[in-house]
Motif scaffolding. Structure first.
Motif, short mmCIF file in Angstrom:
data_model
loop_
_atom_site.label_atom_id
_atom_site.label_comp_id
_atom_site.label_asym_id
_atom_site.label_seq_id
_atom_site.Cartn_x
_atom_site.Cartn_y
_atom_site.Cartn_z
N ARG A 75 0.82 -1.20 0.00
CA ARG A 75 0.00 0.00 0.00
C ARG A 75 0.86 1.27 0.00
NH1 ARG A 75 -4.68 -1.22 4.39
NH2 ARG A 75 -5.73 0.46 3.26
N TRP A 76 2.16 1.13 -0.12
CA TRP A 76 3.01 2.31 -0.14
C TRP A 76 2.64 3.17 -1.34
CZ3 TRP A 76 8.80 0.86 1.08
CH2 TRP A 76 8.85 0.21 2.31
N SER A 77 2.52 4.46 -1.12
CA SER A 77 2.32 5.39 -2.22
C SER A 77 3.54 6.28 -2.40
CB SER A 77 1.07 6.25 -1.98
OG SER A 77 1.20 6.97 -0.78
N ASP A 78 4.46 6.24 -1.44
CA ASP A 78 5.67 7.05 -1.50
C ASP A 78 6.77 6.23 -0.84
OD1 ASP A 78 7.75 8.87 -1.14
OD2 ASP A 78 6.39 10.56 -0.83
N LEU A 79 7.72 5.75 -1.66
CA LEU A 79 8.75 4.87 -1.12
C LEU A 79 9.65 5.57 -0.12
CD1 LEU A 79 9.72 2.82 -4.31
CD2 LEU A 79 8.23 2.16 -2.41
N ASP A 80 9.66 6.91 -0.12
CA ASP A 80 10.43 7.65 0.88
C ASP A 80 9.68 7.73 2.22
OD1 ASP A 80 12.52 8.18 -0.84
OD2 ASP A 80 11.60 10.01 -1.61
N ARG A 81 8.43 7.29 2.21
CA ARG A 81 7.59 7.39 3.40
C ARG A 81 6.91 6.05 3.68
NH1 ARG A 81 5.23 13.38 1.67
NH2 ARG A 81 7.04 14.54 2.47
N PRO A 82 7.70 5.08 4.13
CA PRO A 82 7.11 3.76 4.40
C PRO A 82 6.20 3.80 5.61
CG PRO A 82 9.37 3.85 5.18
CD PRO A 82 9.14 5.13 4.41
N PRO A 83 5.25 2.86 5.68
CA PRO A 83 4.36 2.79 6.84
C PRO A 83 5.12 2.32 8.08
CG PRO A 83 4.02 0.91 5.42
CD PRO A 83 4.96 1.82 4.68
N LEU A 84 4.54 2.61 9.22
CA LEU A 84 5.13 2.17 10.48
C LEU A 84 4.98 0.65 10.64
CD1 LEU A 84 3.70 5.01 12.72
CD2 LEU A 84 6.11 4.72 12.12
N ASN A 85 5.99 0.05 11.23
CA ASN A 85 5.98 -1.38 11.51
C ASN A 85 5.42 -1.57 12.92
OD1 ASN A 85 6.67 -4.03 12.34
ND2 ASN A 85 8.41 -4.08 10.93
N VAL A 86 4.13 -1.85 12.98
CA VAL A 86 3.45 -1.90 14.28
C VAL A 86 3.98 -3.01 15.18
CG1 VAL A 86 1.21 -2.00 15.43
CG2 VAL A 86 1.43 -0.87 13.21
N PRO A 87 4.14 -4.25 14.69
CA PRO A 87 4.68 -5.29 15.58
C PRO A 87 6.03 -4.93 16.18
CG PRO A 87 3.72 -6.28 13.62
CD PRO A 87 3.77 -4.81 13.37
N ALA A 88 6.90 -4.30 15.37
CA ALA A 88 8.22 -3.91 15.87
C ALA A 88 8.10 -2.83 16.94
CB ALA A 88 9.10 -3.43 14.73
N LEU A 89 7.21 -1.88 16.74
CA LEU A 89 7.01 -0.84 17.74
C LEU A 89 6.49 -1.43 19.04
CD1 LEU A 89 5.45 1.99 15.55
CD2 LEU A 89 7.64 2.10 16.77
N ARG A 90 5.55 -2.35 18.93
CA ARG A 90 5.01 -2.97 20.15
C ARG A 90 6.09 -3.76 20.88
NH1 ARG A 90 -0.55 -4.93 17.18
NH2 ARG A 90 -1.77 -3.02 17.53
N ARG A 91 6.91 -4.48 20.14
CA ARG A 91 7.99 -5.25 20.79
C ARG A 91 8.94 -4.33 21.52
NH1 ARG A 91 7.93 -8.19 15.88
NH2 ARG A 91 9.73 -7.00 15.15
#
Length: 287
Positions: free
Chosen positions: A10-26
């Motif tokens: 779902r990336w629309s801008d490769l310079d602006r990747p989405p947040l990695n939620v599982p990694a943030l929670r860990r």
């Protein structure tokens, strides 16, 4: 709205990747940590509004992050908008019930200290605070706003929202006085690194303040705020409620978190609420 882990397709801008939620929670939801829950939504009007609406059911340490805010709010009902995934737009719920309520007014200033110190480490950018709740960076020798903080009472606690421009390009800025960490020369614009840095710093400062029963001086929060406050020492104009205006030199932040102005008649007057304008001086510019 359902929390989303925002897959790469779902990336629309490769310079602006989405947040990695599982990694943030860990990294953040550890045993004994202040942070107890973290969700990320693709888009919402305002993370502050969303958390405030659920305050009665929240546990302290709940974090809500939006990849995009369509109706973000600042002080004085100003709006805050930015392209999706160009910044950090999040709110936290804190419930310092053991701290006297009259000291809760320090929470937005404490959050400013936490954000500025956390971002200075994580992004490698010198940060400054504009009283009461703006985050400033220097771009081409001028202080510009890159973030803001909004605190609101909700349920038995406080919802604190932070909006931060991270990768905004010059042609995307909402105003010539705005900036982003990227434009300020940040060594990192990785939003996960920055979010972890801010939340860990907020946990640290909030813990000190709460352990001191909300005493800003004893916890070191008052001294840290004054040390990082770009408003102090400047000539300012305070636009106060009731269409009153006060001009003077900002000389201190007192024990109640108020900005103290030394006026032309030699008096010192504390300001508890208002819009502060840094007047043109030796450093140049208006903020």
């Amino acid at each position: 709205m359902t929390p989303s882990d925002a897959p790469q397709s779902r990336w629309s801008d490769l310079d602006r990747p989405p947040l990695n939620v599982p990694a943030l929670r860990r990294g953040l939801l550890r045993p004994g940590s202040l942070w107890t829950a973290l969700d990320v939504v693709e888009s919402t009007g305002s993370t502050n509004t969303d958390l405030a609406a659920r305050a009665a059911d929240l546990t302290e340490g709940t974090v809500l992050v939006a990849e995009e805010q369509t109706a973000g709010r600042g002080r004085l009902e100003r709006t805050w908008t930015a392209p999706a995934r160009s910044g950090l737009f999040f709110s936290v719920y804190l419930a310092p019930g053991d701290v006297p309520a009259e000291r809760w007014g320090w929470l937005p200033l404490l959050t400013g200290v936490a954000a500025a110190t956390g971002l200075a480490r994580a992004a490698g950018v010198d940060m400054a605070l504009k009283w009461p709740n703006d985050l400033l960076v220097s771009v081409d020798g001028q202080e510009r706003k890159t973030g803001g903080i909004l605190a609101e009472r909700a349920g038995d606690g406080v919802v604190i929202g932070i909006g931060l421009n991270v990768s905004l390009r010059a042609d995307e800025l909402p105003a010539p006085t705005a900036a982003s960490l990227a434009l300020a020369g940040a060594v990192s614009t990785d939003r996960e690194t920055l979010l972890r840095g801010v939340l860990r710093s907020l946990e640290h400062w909030y813990g000190l303040w709460r352990d001191a029963d909300g005493d800003a001086a004893a916890s070191g929060v008052q001294e840290a705020y004054a040390a990082g406050c770009a408003t102090l020492g400047k000539a300012v104009r305070a636009q106060l409620p009731g269409d009153r205006t006060l001009t003077g030199e900002a000389v201190a932040v007192d024990g109640d978190g108020r900005l103290v102005l030394s006026t032309g008649d030699g008096l010192r007057e504390p300001v508890s609420a208002g819009d502060i304008v840094h007047l043109r001086g030796a450093a140049g510019g208006l903020t």
